[in-house]
Scaffold this active site. Structure first.
Site, PDB file in Angstrom:
ATOM      1  N   TYR A 282     -38.258   7.633 -14.989  1.00 49.80           N
ATOM      2  CA  TYR A 282     -37.778   6.677 -13.981  1.00 49.80           C
ATOM      3  C   TYR A 282     -37.533   7.351 -12.631  1.00 49.80           C
ATOM      4  O   TYR A 282     -37.493   8.552 -12.508  1.00 49.80           O
ATOM      5  CB  TYR A 282     -36.565   5.889 -14.460  1.00 49.80           C
ATOM      6  CG  TYR A 282     -35.304   6.603 -14.875  1.00 49.80           C
ATOM      7  CD1 TYR A 282     -35.073   7.946 -14.642  1.00 49.80           C
ATOM      8  CD2 TYR A 282     -34.295   5.883 -15.516  1.00 49.80           C
ATOM      9  CE1 TYR A 282     -33.895   8.545 -15.025  1.00 49.80           C
ATOM     10  CE2 TYR A 282     -33.103   6.471 -15.902  1.00 49.80           C
ATOM     11  CZ  TYR A 282     -32.907   7.807 -15.653  1.00 49.80           C
ATOM     12  OH  TYR A 282     -31.733   8.395 -16.043  1.00 49.80           O
ATOM     13  N   GLU A 283     -37.407   6.494 -11.616  1.00 49.92           N
ATOM     14  CA  GLU A 283     -37.374   6.935 -10.208  1.00 49.92           C
ATOM     15  C   GLU A 283     -38.635   7.717  -9.831  1.00 49.92           C
ATOM     16  O   GLU A 283     -38.605   8.598  -8.982  1.00 49.92           O
ATOM     17  CB  GLU A 283     -36.122   7.784  -9.918  1.00 49.92           C
ATOM     18  CG  GLU A 283     -34.813   7.187 -10.368  1.00 49.92           C
ATOM     19  CD  GLU A 283     -34.630   5.746  -9.932  1.00 49.92           C
ATOM     20  OE1 GLU A 283     -35.211   5.351  -8.911  1.00 49.92           O
ATOM     21  OE2 GLU A 283     -33.919   5.010 -10.626  1.00 49.92           O
ATOM     22  N   GLY A 284     -39.733   7.381 -10.474  1.00 48.18           N
ATOM     23  CA  GLY A 284     -41.004   8.054 -10.207  1.00 48.18           C
ATOM     24  C   GLY A 284     -41.268   9.133 -11.231  1.00 48.18           C
ATOM     25  O   GLY A 284     -40.476  10.068 -11.383  1.00 48.18           O
TER      26      GLY A 284
END
Length: 605
Positions: free
Chosen positions: A443-445
């Site tokens: 998550y968050e890239g």
């Protein structure tokens, strides 16, 4: 479950002896409030809350998980009471301006708090953690009315916040966002669409949830240039700040996940929900980066947290568990077998965990000073200051997020390995750490996205290599300052070589990319990991330099503490830093072996 003990000695070593936080705070506008005595008191109280309240809920929360019924989420037993204690302690507003009800301390104090909370119980930390980016986004891009309405309850912790980006048809490629927002006569908007993977999107901890949502206006251009940003509260706010009517936003379901099971990850449905534009139309993605960069630093802390948590579990086990005799002879002759810690491979695993946790902490604490300076720009409305420090932090952010989460996951897996078969059993808690750590690389890239952001955006496009040159210039200065110290020469020599190579690799990739654009994609992961190992080497050398000095002149801790720092630095340089060489070799290979295979030849089933 491993008993959590806040690593206050290591935290204070970094704050007071490596990065000189007292001087740093003294140079910040308003930083004089962050006196050493106050900081010590805050660290101690935060440690007590994390050790005594949050850590005991970690394993039970994982076993129970969240409950979903009729659009409502109930968090595991004890979470609501713990959150009430969190709010009562004023922890959410620790580093926000007093005008909004905060305590006005530097942003880094919030990062130190988040590290302890995240190590004790990452699932719990997700609920107030998502509010941080929400607050920062409203502070930087919101109107005075937005700030007056949303910041006081968010800063107090009575309300929480989320970020709503991802949709079923798109993850990282936000150009595919379909959620629509239509203007209303009163200046508000009606927002319709579905968002997925929304952490803390619905729960029973706070009285209101403020969603920061990406959506498109009817006349928006295609792609990322046509995305706007909106505030969508669960409950609308009355003029006096009290809760008004329920907005038409609701959780459709919660995800059944591999890890962080006590954190509600929701599908959120917006059905003509009342929304308020924040920032300029069609500039939502730019505004959202305020949120995303904050979240990515928070995720980097997760890498440190799980390395620390796993190490705190595996070290006592290695000291107590006995198996076979050490190859160099009996170490515990009074027992039938020697403790695990006497075996070389177990030491390899323990020292790797230690090097990742303590080196990663140093990287985050260094970056936290950049964040403090960036926050001053936000608070003072000084865009030039904000942009300068945001650029410097922006270079480090993908390294922190990408590399530290990968290494944190490695440390978590090593913790299970130290336990052997017992590491696979729930009651010991080690497998939970590995499961919880797994999401941090996604998550968050994902790591690949962080790698593309670092190499493609931050290094090649935005700065033409200057970002690397600037950072390695600091490394070169450190090397010049310490080359006369005989004890430091082994570190200085290796650092000098890697700083030079980092620039060489950057130029080589830049030249190759002119002829073959795929070079950026095929080299990005190796460039990211190389950058992470190089940066960790720099910070371990800094810690070693301080430790040598304190052993000679005296410091705040006992000599054994400083000796352990030097020995861990030596382990890092000899056993972990060589990994960078493989990444250096791989990133320069031609793209052919990766890109030549036709998609039809990937599978002959």
């Amino acid at each position: 479950m491993p008993a959590y003990k806040a690593p206050l000695r290591d935290m204070r070593f970094l704050m007071n002896e490596v990065f000189d936080y007292p001087k740093h705070y003294a140079n910040l506008p308003g930083g004089e409030e962050a006196s050493p005595d106050l900081i010590d008191a805050i660290l101690d109280e935060s440690a007590k809350f994390c050790e005594n309240v949050l850590a005991p809920l970690n394993l039970p929360g994982d076993l129970e998980g969240c409950h979903f019924e009729n659009g409502e989420v109930r968090t595991p037993a004890g979470f609501k009471e713990a959150y009430e204690q969190y709010v009562a302690g004023g922890w959410q507003g620790l580093n926000y301006p007093t005008e909004f009800g905060g305590q006005g301390l530097p942003m880094s104090m919030g990062l130190f708090r988040s590290e302890m909370m995240g190590t004790a119980n990452w699932s719990f930390t997700m609920y107030p953690g998502l509010s941080i980016g929400c607050i920062n986004t409203i502070m930087l891009h919101g109107t005075d009315e937005h700030k007056a309405t949303y910041l006081p309850p968010l800063v107090e912790g009575r309300w929480t916040g989320t970020m709503c980006l991802t949709e079923p048809q798109c993850g990282t490629d936000l150009g595919q966002v379909k959620t629509k927002a239509e203007a209303q006569a009163d200046g508000s908007y009606k927002l319709t669409g579905t968002k997925i993977f929304i952490s803390a999107g619905e729960h029973d901890l706070s009285e209101n949830i403020v969603h920061i949502v990406l959506a498109r206006l009817p006349d928006a251009p295609a792609g990322t240039r046509g995305i706007s940003l909106f505030i969508v509260p669960k409950f609308l706010a009355n003029p006096d700040g009290t809760l008004g009517e329920r907005n038409t936003v609701a959780a459709g379901s919660i995800e059944h996940k591999m890890g962080i099971r006590a954190s509600a990850t929701c599908v959120m449905n917006f059905d003509g929900a009342t929304a308020f534009l924040i920032g300029p139309p069609n500039k939502g993605l730019e505004c959202m980066f305020t949120f995303m960069n904050t979240a990515r630093i928070g995720t980097a802390i997760q890498g440190v947290a799980h390395a620390e948590q796993s190490y705190q579990g595996s070290l006592p086990y290695a000291l107590e568990r006995r198996s076979m005799r050490a190859l160099s002879g009996k170490k515990d002759p009074e027992f039938a077998a020697d403790a695990l810690i006497h075996h070389g491979d177990v030491r390899r695993m323990l020292l790797t965990q230690k090097a990742i946790a303590e080196g990663g902490r140093a990287m985050v604490y260094f970056a936290a000073q950049y964040a403090d300076n960036m926050a001053v720009g936000i608070t003072n409305g000084d865009k030039e200051t904000y942009d300068y420090w945001d650029d410097k932090l922006g270079f480090l952010t993908p390294i922190l997020k990408g590399c530290l989460t990968e290494l944190g996951l490695e440390a978590a897996n090593l913790g299970m390995q130290v336990f052997g078969g017992h590491g696979y059993i729930k009651e010991h808690g080690m497998e939970q750490i590995a499961r919880d750590a797994r999401i941090s690389t996604l998550y968050e890239g994902t790591t690949g996205i962080q790698a593309l952001d670092l190499l493609g955006r931050k290094v090649l496009l935005s700065t033409k290599g200057k970002a690397v040159r600037d950072f390695t210039a600091d490394i070169a200065k450190f090397c010049r300052d310490h080359v006369g110290n005989k004890q430091m020469r082994p570190f200085v020599w290796e650092l000098t070589k890697i700083a030079t190579q980092w620039n060489y690799l950057t130029v080589r990739i830049m030249l190759q990319a002119r002829k073959d654009r795929d070079v950026v994609g095929t080299a990005a992961h190796d460039f990211l990991m190389y950058s992470g190992y190089a940066a960790l080497a720099y910070f371990w050398a800094q810690m070693a330099a301080v430790a040598f000095e304190k052993l000679e002149k005296g410091g705040n801790d006992e000599p054994a503490f400083y000796q352990a720092k030097i020995e861990t630095a030596e382990f890092y340089f000899e056993r972990l830093l060589p990994r960078a060489k493989a990444h250096a070799e791989t990133m320069l290979k031609p793209t052919k072996s990766l890109m030549q295979m036709d998609k039809a030849r990937f599978n002959f089933a």
